[in-house]
Design a protein around this motif. Structure first.
Motif, PDB file in Angstrom:
ATOM      1  N   GLU A 227      61.498   4.893  22.267  1.00 53.80           N
ATOM      2  CA  GLU A 227      62.936   4.880  22.032  1.00 53.80           C
ATOM      3  C   GLU A 227      63.723   5.379  23.238  1.00 53.80           C
ATOM      4  O   GLU A 227      64.826   4.906  23.496  1.00 53.80           O
ATOM      5  N   ARG A 228      63.167   6.343  23.980  1.00 50.68           N
ATOM      6  CA  ARG A 228      63.919   6.963  25.072  1.00 50.68           C
ATOM      7  C   ARG A 228      63.256   6.827  26.439  1.00 50.68           C
ATOM      8  O   ARG A 228      63.890   7.082  27.455  1.00 50.68           O
ATOM      9  N   GLU A 229      61.986   6.436  26.478  1.00 48.69           N
ATOM     10  CA  GLU A 229      61.258   6.462  27.741  1.00 48.69           C
ATOM     11  C   GLU A 229      60.465   5.175  27.976  1.00 48.69           C
ATOM     12  O   GLU A 229      60.199   4.413  27.053  1.00 48.69           O
ATOM     13  N   TRP A 230      60.090   4.985  29.239  1.00 46.58           N
ATOM     14  CA  TRP A 230      59.211   3.896  29.637  1.00 46.58           C
ATOM     15  C   TRP A 230      58.058   4.465  30.448  1.00 46.58           C
ATOM     16  O   TRP A 230      58.160   5.548  31.030  1.00 46.58           O
ATOM     17  N   ARG A 231      56.966   3.745  30.500  1.00 43.98           N
ATOM     18  CA  ARG A 231      55.835   4.147  31.331  1.00 43.98           C
ATOM     19  C   ARG A 231      55.152   2.911  31.905  1.00 43.98           C
ATOM     20  O   ARG A 231      55.107   1.852  31.260  1.00 43.98           O
ATOM     21  N   ILE A 232      54.636   3.057  33.135  1.00 42.13           N
ATOM     22  CA  ILE A 232      53.765   2.059  33.750  1.00 42.13           C
ATOM     23  C   ILE A 232      52.365   2.654  33.775  1.00 42.13           C
ATOM     24  O   ILE A 232      52.162   3.744  34.309  1.00 42.13           O
ATOM     25  N   VAL A 233      51.415   1.962  33.173  1.00 40.79           N
ATOM     26  CA  VAL A 233      50.064   2.497  32.994  1.00 40.79           C
ATOM     27  C   VAL A 233      49.040   1.479  33.467  1.00 40.79           C
ATOM     28  O   VAL A 233      49.203   0.269  33.256  1.00 40.79           O
ATOM     29  N   ILE A 234      47.994   1.971  34.130  1.00 44.26           N
ATOM     30  CA  ILE A 234      46.832   1.135  34.430  1.00 44.26           C
ATOM     31  C   ILE A 234      45.636   1.711  33.691  1.00 44.26           C
ATOM     32  O   ILE A 234      45.287   2.887  33.868  1.00 44.26           O
TER      33      ILE A 234
ATOM     34  N   GLY B  19      56.425   7.299  34.685  1.00 46.65           N
ATOM     35  CA  GLY B  19      57.459   6.869  33.762  1.00 46.65           C
ATOM     36  C   GLY B  19      58.763   7.601  33.967  1.00 46.65           C
ATOM     37  O   GLY B  19      58.935   8.347  34.931  1.00 46.65           O
ATOM     38  N   GLY B  20      59.674   7.352  33.038  1.00 50.57           N
ATOM     39  CA  GLY B  20      60.980   7.982  33.133  1.00 50.57           C
ATOM     40  C   GLY B  20      61.761   7.803  31.852  1.00 50.57           C
ATOM     41  O   GLY B  20      61.290   7.196  30.890  1.00 50.57           O
ATOM     42  N   VAL B  21      62.986   8.336  31.859  1.00 48.88           N
ATOM     43  CA  VAL B  21      63.877   8.276  30.704  1.00 48.88           C
ATOM     44  C   VAL B  21      64.941   7.231  30.975  1.00 48.88           C
ATOM     45  O   VAL B  21      65.499   7.163  32.077  1.00 48.88           O
ATOM     46  N   TYR B  22      65.231   6.410  29.988  1.00 49.89           N
ATOM     47  CA  TYR B  22      66.274   5.398  30.141  1.00 49.89           C
ATOM     48  C   TYR B  22      67.617   6.048  30.451  1.00 49.89           C
ATOM     49  O   TYR B  22      68.000   7.048  29.839  1.00 49.89           O
ATOM     50  N   GLY B  23      68.317   5.468  31.416  1.00 50.53           N
ATOM     51  CA  GLY B  23      69.659   5.941  31.717  1.00 50.53           C
ATOM     52  C   GLY B  23      69.741   7.188  32.558  1.00 50.53           C
ATOM     53  O   GLY B  23      70.839   7.657  32.851  1.00 50.53           O
ATOM     54  N   SER B  24      68.606   7.753  32.963  1.00 45.62           N
ATOM     55  CA  SER B  24      68.652   8.942  33.815  1.00 45.62           C
ATOM     56  C   SER B  24      69.172   8.556  35.196  1.00 45.62           C
ATOM     57  O   SER B  24      69.163   7.395  35.584  1.00 45.62           O
ATOM     58  N   LYS B  25      69.606   9.545  35.952  1.00 44.58           N
ATOM     59  CA  LYS B  25      70.189   9.283  37.266  1.00 44.58           C
ATOM     60  C   LYS B  25      69.198   8.524  38.153  1.00 44.58           C
ATOM     61  O   LYS B  25      68.089   8.973  38.387  1.00 44.58           O
ATOM     62  N   GLY B  26      69.638   7.363  38.617  1.00 46.31           N
ATOM     63  CA  GLY B  26      68.785   6.546  39.471  1.00 46.31           C
ATOM     64  C   GLY B  26      67.667   5.855  38.716  1.00 46.31           C
ATOM     65  O   GLY B  26      66.815   5.224  39.316  1.00 46.31           O
ATOM     66  N   GLY B  27      67.674   5.971  37.384  1.00 46.26           N
ATOM     67  CA  GLY B  27      66.605   5.385  36.591  1.00 46.26           C
ATOM     68  C   GLY B  27      66.965   4.023  36.034  1.00 46.26           C
ATOM     69  O   GLY B  27      67.972   3.410  36.394  1.00 46.26           O
ATOM     70  N   LEU B  28      66.130   3.557  35.116  1.00 50.08           N
ATOM     71  CA  LEU B  28      66.311   2.248  34.525  1.00 50.08           C
ATOM     72  C   LEU B  28      67.126   2.355  33.240  1.00 50.08           C
ATOM     73  O   LEU B  28      67.111   3.376  32.553  1.00 50.08           O
ATOM     74  N   THR B  29      67.798   1.272  32.926  1.00 52.19           N
ATOM     75  CA  THR B  29      68.575   1.223  31.694  1.00 52.19           C
ATOM     76  C   THR B  29      67.735   0.730  30.527  1.00 52.19           C
ATOM     77  O   THR B  29      67.953   1.120  29.385  1.00 52.19           O
TER      78      THR B  29
ATOM     79  N   SER C 166      39.297  -7.588  44.928  1.00 52.60           N
ATOM     80  CA  SER C 166      39.969  -6.873  43.844  1.00 52.60           C
ATOM     81  C   SER C 166      41.420  -7.348  43.830  1.00 52.60           C
ATOM     82  O   SER C 166      41.766  -8.314  44.511  1.00 52.60           O
ATOM     83  N   SER C 167      42.241  -6.678  43.072  1.00 55.94           N
ATOM     84  CA  SER C 167      43.659  -7.022  43.009  1.00 55.94           C
ATOM     85  C   SER C 167      44.497  -5.765  43.177  1.00 55.94           C
ATOM     86  O   SER C 167      44.036  -4.651  42.921  1.00 55.94           O
ATOM     87  N   GLU C 168      45.716  -5.957  43.632  1.00 51.65           N
ATOM     88  CA  GLU C 168      46.667  -4.867  43.666  1.00 51.65           C
ATOM     89  C   GLU C 168      47.795  -5.191  42.705  1.00 51.65           C
ATOM     90  O   GLU C 168      47.991  -6.347  42.315  1.00 51.65           O
ATOM     91  N   LEU C 169      48.527  -4.181  42.318  1.00 51.34           N
ATOM     92  CA  LEU C 169      49.631  -4.376  41.387  1.00 51.34           C
ATOM     93  C   LEU C 169      50.948  -4.136  42.107  1.00 51.34           C
ATOM     94  O   LEU C 169      51.174  -3.070  42.659  1.00 51.34           O
ATOM     95  N   ARG C 170      51.779  -5.139  42.101  1.00 54.58           N
ATOM     96  CA  ARG C 170      53.120  -4.996  42.647  1.00 54.58           C
ATOM     97  C   ARG C 170      54.086  -4.789  41.487  1.00 54.58           C
ATOM     98  O   ARG C 170      54.058  -5.525  40.515  1.00 54.58           O
ATOM     99  N   VAL C 171      54.934  -3.805  41.616  1.00 56.74           N
ATOM    100  CA  VAL C 171      55.881  -3.457  40.559  1.00 56.74           C
ATOM    101  C   VAL C 171      57.291  -3.664  41.103  1.00 56.74           C
ATOM    102  O   VAL C 171      57.673  -3.069  42.108  1.00 56.74           O
ATOM    103  N   GLU C 172      58.049  -4.500  40.420  1.00 55.04           N
ATOM    104  CA  GLU C 172      59.429  -4.764  40.819  1.00 55.04           C
ATOM    105  C   GLU C 172      60.348  -4.237  39.728  1.00 55.04           C
ATOM    106  O   GLU C 172      60.155  -4.515  38.544  1.00 55.04           O
ATOM    107  N   THR C 173      61.342  -3.469  40.122  1.00 56.51           N
ATOM    108  CA  THR C 173      62.313  -2.954  39.162  1.00 56.51           C
ATOM    109  C   THR C 173      63.707  -3.381  39.581  1.00 56.51           C
ATOM    110  O   THR C 173      63.974  -3.605  40.761  1.00 56.51           O
ATOM    111  N   TYR C 174      64.568  -3.508  38.593  1.00 56.77           N
ATOM    112  CA  TYR C 174      65.940  -3.916  38.873  1.00 56.77           C
ATOM    113  C   TYR C 174      66.611  -2.880  39.777  1.00 56.77           C
ATOM    114  O   TYR C 174      66.498  -1.680  39.559  1.00 56.77           O
ATOM    115  N   GLY C 175      67.296  -3.371  40.793  1.00 54.27           N
ATOM    116  CA  GLY C 175      67.974  -2.462  41.717  1.00 54.27           C
ATOM    117  C   GLY C 175      67.315  -2.438  43.083  1.00 54.27           C
ATOM    118  O   GLY C 175      67.785  -1.756  43.986  1.00 54.27           O
ATOM    119  N   GLY C 176      66.192  -3.182  43.235  1.00 58.84           N
ATOM    120  CA  GLY C 176      65.597  -3.309  44.550  1.00 58.84           C
ATOM    121  C   GLY C 176      64.381  -2.471  44.810  1.00 58.84           C
ATOM    122  O   GLY C 176      63.790  -2.552  45.891  1.00 58.84           O
TER     123      GLY C 176
END
Length: 284
Positions: free
Chosen positions: A197-204, A220-230, A253-263
């Motif tokens: 409800e309030r947070e997100w996480r990226i997990v491998i 991970g982080g909290v939605y809407g925090s300063k500089g964070g994701l909405t 093997s493979s690598e994981l590229r993570v793209e987030t809104y905002g660059g």
């Protein structure tokens, strides 16, 4: 024969003059207004990157496009079945549209298949955007689910209801999950975006011998925090294979590229002991 030809030509001329005398159905039209019946949910829910005019549909859904002409005097005229209108689907295999504006949607191998239905009449044009959602296509092993439940209580893997916003308009694989051998041990691992409800996480989740999984990486982080994701739909997981320099056909093997809104764009690569996080700039 000359007399017959003259008569045919005369009749054609009369028909042309009659057609010219008839007022055009598009005369006085300022623009076309299109609505969808029945009303469908729109995919935009994230305030920053919402796409408010893309409608969310499913395979076997059928909708009618109601087309009205906005007249110069402020009135509206229904043109839905007018012969002056021409409908076209940008993805005929995913959506077929009749001459009367009825659209049927079909199953896709993609999680989300964006498409457009264009409506043209003379020099007027309008477009309606849809995205066909075909399930989540994500079936985790029981052992992986057990690890997630134990290590991340309150979090879950995204469901079909979460396929909105950017996740609903990106063609291709599932944007919140990737299945690759990220650590080079010959076993397939899982990279996931988890939501609450309030947070997100990226997990491998790293797979080990015997089919068990452990948490090899997490942030991970909290939605809407300063500089964070909405919203979590601003995260896209993009796996990339790492080839053997001596044998390009062999994937080490493979690598994981993570793209987030905002660059923000970073990679996670296994160094033999842990995952290294390296921020990149677009174009690298």
């Amino acid at each position: 024969m000359r007399r017959v030809g003259f008569v045919v030509a005369a009749l054609a001329a009369v028909a042309t003059m009659a057609a010219m005398a008839e007022p055009s159905a598009l005369e006085g039209v300022k623009f076309l207004s299109v609505s969808v019946e029945p009303v469908k949910e729109v995919v935009g829910q994230c305030p920053v990157s919402g796409v408010p005019h893309t409608f969310k549909v499913h395979p076997d859904d059928v909708v009618r496009l109601r087309v009205e002409a906005a007249m110069a005097d402020g009135s509206y005229r229904d043109l839905t079945v007018d012969s002056a209108l021409h409908y076209r689907s940008s993805q005929p295999k995913a959506a077929r549209v009749t001459r009367t504006g009825v659209v049927k949607f079909y199953v896709s191998r993609m999680l989300a298949r964006p498409l457009s239905i264009s409506i043209t009449a003379g020099g007027l044009a309008q477009t309606v955007d849809f995205t066909v959602i075909t399930g989540s296509h994500l079936d985790l092993p029981a052992e992986a689910n057990q690890t997630l439940e134990h290590e991340f209580p309150g979090f879950r893997v995204p469901l079909e209801q979460d396929v909105v916003n950017d996740w609903a308009i990106e063609r291709g694989d599932i944007p919140f999950a990737a299945r690759r051998d990220f650590d080079g041990n010959g076993l397939l691992d899982y990279a996931l975006v988890l939501v609450s409800e309030r947070e997100w996480r990226i997990v491998i989740l790293g797979q080990r011998a015997g089919g068990t999984f452990d948490v090899a990486y997490s942030e991970g982080g909290v939605y809407g925090s300063k500089g964070g994701l909405t919203c979590p739909q601003q995260i896209h997981l993009l796996p990339a294979d790492l080839e053997d320099e001596k044998d390009r056909a062999h994937v080490l093997s493979s690598e994981l590229r993570v793209e987030t809104y905002g660059g923000d764009f970073f990679t996670l690569r296994w160094n033999g002991t842990q995952y290294e996080r390296n921020r990149e700039e677009y174009g690298e």
